[in-house]
Design a protein around this motif. Structure first.
Motif, short mmCIF file in Angstrom:
data_model
loop_
_atom_site.label_atom_id
_atom_site.label_comp_id
_atom_site.label_asym_id
_atom_site.label_seq_id
_atom_site.Cartn_x
_atom_site.Cartn_y
_atom_site.Cartn_z
N UNK A 104 0.84 -1.19 0.00
CA UNK A 104 0.00 0.00 0.00
C UNK A 104 0.88 1.24 0.00
N UNK A 105 0.53 2.20 -0.87
CA UNK A 105 1.32 3.42 -1.02
C UNK A 105 0.52 4.66 -0.65
N UNK A 106 1.20 5.67 -0.14
CA UNK A 106 0.48 6.91 0.16
C UNK A 106 -0.14 7.51 -1.10
N UNK A 131 -0.76 -0.86 -4.57
CA UNK A 131 0.06 -0.73 -5.78
C UNK A 131 0.54 -2.10 -6.23
N UNK A 132 0.66 -3.03 -5.28
CA UNK A 132 1.08 -4.40 -5.58
C UNK A 132 0.15 -5.38 -4.88
N UNK A 133 -0.19 -6.45 -5.61
CA UNK A 133 -0.91 -7.56 -4.99
C UNK A 133 -0.15 -8.84 -5.33
N UNK A 146 0.58 1.78 -14.13
CA UNK A 146 0.06 3.15 -14.08
C UNK A 146 0.01 3.69 -12.65
N UNK A 147 -0.23 2.81 -11.68
CA UNK A 147 -0.25 3.30 -10.30
C UNK A 147 1.16 3.73 -9.88
N UNK A 166 2.23 7.48 -8.73
CA UNK A 166 2.99 7.82 -7.53
C UNK A 166 4.21 8.67 -7.88
N UNK A 167 4.92 8.26 -8.93
CA UNK A 167 6.19 8.92 -9.28
C UNK A 167 5.99 10.33 -9.82
N UNK A 168 4.88 10.54 -10.53
CA UNK A 168 4.68 11.85 -11.16
C UNK A 168 3.77 12.75 -10.33
N UNK A 169 3.09 12.17 -9.34
CA UNK A 169 2.17 12.96 -8.52
C UNK A 169 0.88 13.30 -9.23
#
Ligand code: ATP
Ligand code: MN
Length: 477
Positions: free
Chosen positions: A394-396, A401-403, A450-451, A455-458
């Motif tokens: 789980x990411x902020x 983001x991963x399963x 894409x998630x 995250x990386x691009x905001x």
């Protein structure tokens, strides 16, 4: 003269030499300064033309959106804001543009507006930056796995098994939809369809990747997946790209270690390779944040957040621990959650995942050992008979983001599970074979590409990190 990339001219080229460049006009000021961009760099090249050079007819053709080929001398810039500029000696218009009709004006457009102009939005600074980061990330994905000795496998896009997708798949058929051949029960006769059976677009390459891991050892897929789920959220697409490593001889801990190492690596790579784009996106997000109420503002800036993820270990927490934290949390007690947590075994919603990551732990979290009844049939059962060796990262700002999971390698346990869940075992004959012939512990996970780009691009909406998004009621372009 062969045209050089603007990036090269800005960064490394020698002054007082002749160069050719080609690109699109961003702005044309004072009948003198052309800001030209060719996609190679966030920055435009300032190209200076002198009045005398320009016939009136040519002057009129230099408009925002037009494509030009320019030749001239690269010199130190007289003005502020750039180190070098091109003193233009020759101008050729490669493609005119009607300034009245060109939708990408040199002003701020809303992301919603640009989604409707997805064929031209790549000409904006923001989208060009996002898509360069996307490209760098996908290259970093391959670099990581290749360095680690993984093999890249291409699993089928058209699949004959629907064991995973139950009701969320896109049918692939060449039958005449208005007048399909019918079987004895009066239903469409898929025996007469192209493949002689029902087929769908894949929701995941995992099952096939497992077959390859149990022969090649460590493999990964990176391809498109399709889900007909009607999720109109900022994190769901109907067509998205997934990275699915699958590894023989890995248990769940090995799996978590790999996922963490992988994410850390690709983020480090883009910090290095896309510094300029990320600084721009960082600034963009900070500005956007300013317009929000205090409570909704992000506690960290974009680059800070990326560095935070790189530098800190992901917090590993079992479902049961997370359940206790959530049950005793303020929003649960004050009934602020839409779905209240009051019974062990409930599935966690995005609001709970985000509470854990953003409010409680304040760092990426790996949840593991989920209740069996909310997870897929292929996940390895724990001794307690109640939980399975699943893990979600789980990411902020993003949530899941991963399963992934350790896969059930024991034939009898897997068969029992398939039966309990009313899955057609016949469809899975080949998957069960993998447990009959040299079965070993193995694990894998799926990361929604894409998630990761989000995250990386905001970028807040997943529709803005893929060139042409497919979502319910929308497959334009
Ligand atoms: P979610 O609960 O967020 O819908 P999921 O549990 O359906 O996700 P998985 O089946 O585990 O997701 O898929 C693996 C990964 O693929 C997810 O962790 C997520 O990053 C990504 N993903 C899943 N569904 C989508 C979607 N519709 N659009 C974009 N990415 C997705
Ligand atoms: Mn889903």
């Amino acid at each position: 003269m062969k045209a050089a990339k603007i990036k090269t001219l800005l960064e490394t080229s020698e002054l007082d030499q002749s160069y050719a460049v080609q690109g699109w006009v961003k702005t044309f000021r004072a009948n003198r300064f052309i800001a030209l961009n060719d996609g190679s760099s966030l920055k435009n090249l300032q190209c200076v033309v002198s009045f005398e050079q320009l016939e009136d007819t040519l002057l009129k053709r230099i408009t925002t959106g037009a494509a030009l080929h320019l030749e001239g001398t690269l010199v130190e810039s007289q003005g502020e804001g750039q180190k070098v500029e091109l003193q233009v000696e020759k101008i050729r218009v490669l493609g005119d543009s009607d300034p009245e009709k060109y939708p990408i004006q040199p002003k701020k457009h809303s992301l919603e507006f640009l989604r409707e102009k997805a064929h031209l939005r790549i000409r904006t600074t923001t989208f060009a930056a996002v898509m360069r980061v996307r490209s760098a990330l996908s290259f970093a994905v391959h670099k990581f796995f290749q360095q680690e000795g993984f093999y890249y496998v291409n699993t089928p896009i058209i699949t004959g098994s629907d064991a995973e997708g139950a009701g969320e798949m896109f049918r692939v058929s060449t039958l005449d939809i208005k007048n399909p051949p019918l079987n004895e029960e009066g239903n469409p006769d898929y025996k007469k369809d192209f493949f002689g059976k029902e087929t769908n677009l894949t929701v995941s390459g995992q099952l096939e990747a497992e077959s390859y891991a149990l022969g090649l050892g460590e493999v990964y897929t990176f391809g498109p997946t399709f889900r007909a789920e009607n999720s109109n959220t900022t994190r769901h697409l109907a067509e998205f790209w997934m990275i699915e490593p699958e590894m023989a001889f890995y248990d769940l801990t090995d799996n978590m270690n790999l996922a963490e190492k992988f994410i850390t690596y690709v983020l480090k790579e883009v910090l290095k390779d896309c510094a300029e784009d990320l600084e721009f996106l960082d600034e963009r997000l900070a500005k956007e944040d300013q317009s929000k109420p205090q409570a909704e503002r992000s506690p960290m800036r974009l680059i800070e957040k990326i560095k935070f993820v790189i530098e800190n270990d992901f917090k590993r927490v079992s479902y049961t621990e997370a359940y206790e934290i959530l049950r005793n949390s303020k929003p649960n007690k004050k009934k602020k959650f839409q779905f209240l947590i009051n019974e062990w075994g409930v599935d966690l919603q995005s609001e709970h995942e985000r509470y854990l990551v953003e409010k409680h732990f304040k760092c990426p979290v790996i949840l593991f050992d989920y209740p069996a009844n909310i997870k897929a049939f292929y996940m390895r059962r724990n001794e307690d008979e109640k939980t399975v060796r699943a893990m979600d990262i789980l990411f902020p700002g993003i949530g899941e983001i991963v399963g992934g999971s350790q896969r059930e390698e024991r034939l009898e346990v897997l068969e029992k599970r398939i039966q309990e869940m009313n899955i057609d075992a016949e469809e899975l004959w080949w998957y069960l074979d993998l447990r009959r012939f040299g079965s070993v512990p193995h694990s894998g996970f799926g990361l929604g590409f894409e998630r990761l780009v989000q995250f990386t691009t905001g970028m807040n909406n997943i529709r803005d990190v893929i060139p042409f998004p497919r979502t319910p009621q929308n497959a334009a372009f």
